[in-house]
Design a protein around this motif. Structure first.
Motif, PDB file in Angstrom:
ATOM      1  N   ARG A  97     -14.406   0.863  -0.167  1.00  0.00           N
ATOM      2  CA  ARG A  97     -14.896   0.749   1.200  1.00  0.00           C
ATOM      3  C   ARG A  97     -14.600  -0.638   1.781  1.00  0.00           C
ATOM      4  O   ARG A  97     -14.241  -0.770   2.951  1.00  0.00           O
ATOM      5  CB  ARG A  97     -16.401   1.026   1.217  1.00  0.00           C
ATOM      6  N   GLY A  98     -14.743  -1.660   0.934  1.00  0.00           N
ATOM      7  CA  GLY A  98     -14.489  -3.016   1.407  1.00  0.00           C
ATOM      8  C   GLY A  98     -13.042  -3.267   1.759  1.00  0.00           C
ATOM      9  O   GLY A  98     -12.737  -4.109   2.613  1.00  0.00           O
ATOM     10  N   ALA A  99     -12.111  -2.549   1.107  1.00  0.00           N
ATOM     11  CA  ALA A  99     -10.685  -2.729   1.379  1.00  0.00           C
ATOM     12  C   ALA A  99     -10.174  -1.794   2.478  1.00  0.00           C
ATOM     13  O   ALA A  99      -9.019  -1.903   2.895  1.00  0.00           O
ATOM     14  CB  ALA A  99      -9.881  -2.486   0.100  1.00  0.00           C
ATOM     15  N   ALA A 100     -11.027  -0.887   2.944  1.00  0.00           N
ATOM     16  CA  ALA A 100     -10.618   0.092   3.954  1.00  0.00           C
ATOM     17  C   ALA A 100     -10.630  -0.522   5.355  1.00  0.00           C
ATOM     18  O   ALA A 100     -11.241  -1.572   5.593  1.00  0.00           O
ATOM     19  CB  ALA A 100     -11.543   1.304   3.903  1.00  0.00           C
ATOM     20  N   LEU A 101      -9.977   0.157   6.269  1.00  0.00           N
ATOM     21  CA  LEU A 101      -9.981  -0.255   7.672  1.00  0.00           C
ATOM     22  C   LEU A 101     -11.372  -0.075   8.271  1.00  0.00           C
ATOM     23  O   LEU A 101     -12.184   0.709   7.772  1.00  0.00           O
ATOM     24  CB  LEU A 101      -8.982   0.573   8.465  1.00  0.00           C
ATOM     25  N   SER A 102     -11.643  -0.757   9.358  1.00  0.00           N
ATOM     26  CA  SER A 102     -12.912  -0.587  10.058  1.00  0.00           C
ATOM     27  C   SER A 102     -13.015   0.837  10.589  1.00  0.00           C
ATOM     28  O   SER A 102     -11.992   1.528  10.760  1.00  0.00           O
ATOM     29  CB  SER A 102     -13.007  -1.571  11.218  1.00  0.00           C
ATOM     30  N   PRO A 103     -14.221   1.319  10.883  1.00  0.00           N
ATOM     31  CA  PRO A 103     -14.348   2.658  11.467  1.00  0.00           C
ATOM     32  C   PRO A 103     -13.552   2.825  12.750  1.00  0.00           C
ATOM     33  O   PRO A 103     -12.947   3.883  12.971  1.00  0.00           O
ATOM     34  CB  PRO A 103     -15.855   2.779  11.713  1.00  0.00           C
ATOM     35  N   GLU A 104     -13.515   1.806  13.595  1.00  0.00           N
ATOM     36  CA  GLU A 104     -12.775   1.906  14.853  1.00  0.00           C
ATOM     37  C   GLU A 104     -11.273   2.037  14.597  1.00  0.00           C
ATOM     38  O   GLU A 104     -10.591   2.896  15.182  1.00  0.00           O
ATOM     39  CB  GLU A 104     -13.049   0.684  15.731  1.00  0.00           C
ATOM     40  N   ALA A 105     -10.743   1.166  13.735  1.00  0.00           N
ATOM     41  CA  ALA A 105      -9.316   1.228  13.420  1.00  0.00           C
ATOM     42  C   ALA A 105      -8.976   2.522  12.683  1.00  0.00           C
ATOM     43  O   ALA A 105      -7.899   3.105  12.876  1.00  0.00           O
ATOM     44  CB  ALA A 105      -8.913   0.019  12.580  1.00  0.00           C
TER      45      ALA A 105
END
Length: 276
Positions: free
Chosen positions: A249-257
């Motif tokens: 989760r920490g390496a994932a894109l933001s919810p908006e992106a």
């Protein structure tokens, strides 16, 4: 002895039974008398020694006034033929969960799939299956997804690998529609969505991973590969699974992106549909 997933399902049944019985203020012996069994028999259910029996589960519901939960657990969690043995224990647990956290590396998570997408996946893994078998699997998947429309739905946090957005499961149209549904549910705030991008490198877990939390029971983790899955409730193992999920989760894109990328991928598939 049942396999790991089935045993974990028995243990959840037993934990819930003990909690409900104690909340009602009755002993194992007293409950046994009400359901025409011995107190030791009830104790074996609570300790996950004995497989829950449907007729006893129904009488327990009546004795404890539990609105059919133990019958549902027995039918869905223990014995539902529409699900593989290693996944059956997960289905009812997700209905009882207060929070569900999924990571999927290759396909749209089951709760977010459209019927056509679910059908394409089923046919990919069962190319010679009878139509009735395929339809049962699709209906079961759709039924599961209904919890996201419920007012009492769990908190649902999903991380998908970017691969999920690039593979045309069932063809471009089917995948575009599936991604549209994912985007809609994210926009309606029924799911918190993130995408793990190719640029992030290797994820902390190679297979699918699910974490489930409950109001009055310990959290569980579920991991799955192509041909097997494991429902895990050992606290140390669940903590390691949580750590892996947090790293992903920490390496994932933001919810908006992430939402923007899902929309873009859906549009790419629609363009493929229009040019063919």
């Amino acid at each position: 002895m049942a396999n790991g997933s089935r045993q974990a399902a028995w243990e959840f049944f037993g934990t819930e039974l003990k909690r409900r019985r104690e909340d009602a203020g009755i002993t194992q012996v007293e409950l046994g008398a009400r359901v025409f069994a011995s107190g030791g028999y009830i104790g074996q259910f609570e300790q996950a020694i004995r497989k829950p029996q449907l007729d006893v589960a129904q009488r327990i519901d009546e004795a404890l006034q539990t609105d059919g939960i133990f019958e549902r657990l027995c039918r869905k969690l223990i014995d539902d033929p529409r699900y593989a043995d290693y996944f059956a224990g997960v289905v009812e647990l997700e209905r009882l969960a207060t929070a569900v956290h999924d990571y999927e590396p290759t396909v749209v998570p089951g709760l977010l799939q459209t019927p056509d997408y679910a059908r394409a996946l089923t046919l990919a893994t069962h190319p010679f299956a009878a139509e009735e078998f395929v339809e049962d699997r699709v209906v079961a998947r759709v039924e599961r997804s209904a919890i996201l429309e419920d007012a009492a739905r769990p908190v649902y946090w999903v991380v998908v690998h970017e691969t999920v957005l690039r593979v045309p499961v069932g063809g471009p149209r089917v995948t575009a529609e599936a991604l549209d549904r994912v985007a809609r549910l994210a926009e309606e705030r029924k799911v918190l969505l993130q995408v793990f991008p190719f640029s992030a490198g290797a994820p902390a877990n190679s297979g699918s991973l699910r974490l489930m939390e409950f109001e009055d029971a310990p959290p569980t983790a579920y991991t799955e590969t192509s041909f097997s899955g494991s429902l895990l409730d050992d606290p140390a193992v669940v903590r390691r699974a949580r750590r892996a999920y947090d790293l992903i989760r920490g390496a994932a894109l933001s919810p908006e992106a992430s939402l923007a990328l899902v929309r873009s991928a859906a549009e790419d598939f629609r363009r493929c549909t229009h040019t063919t």
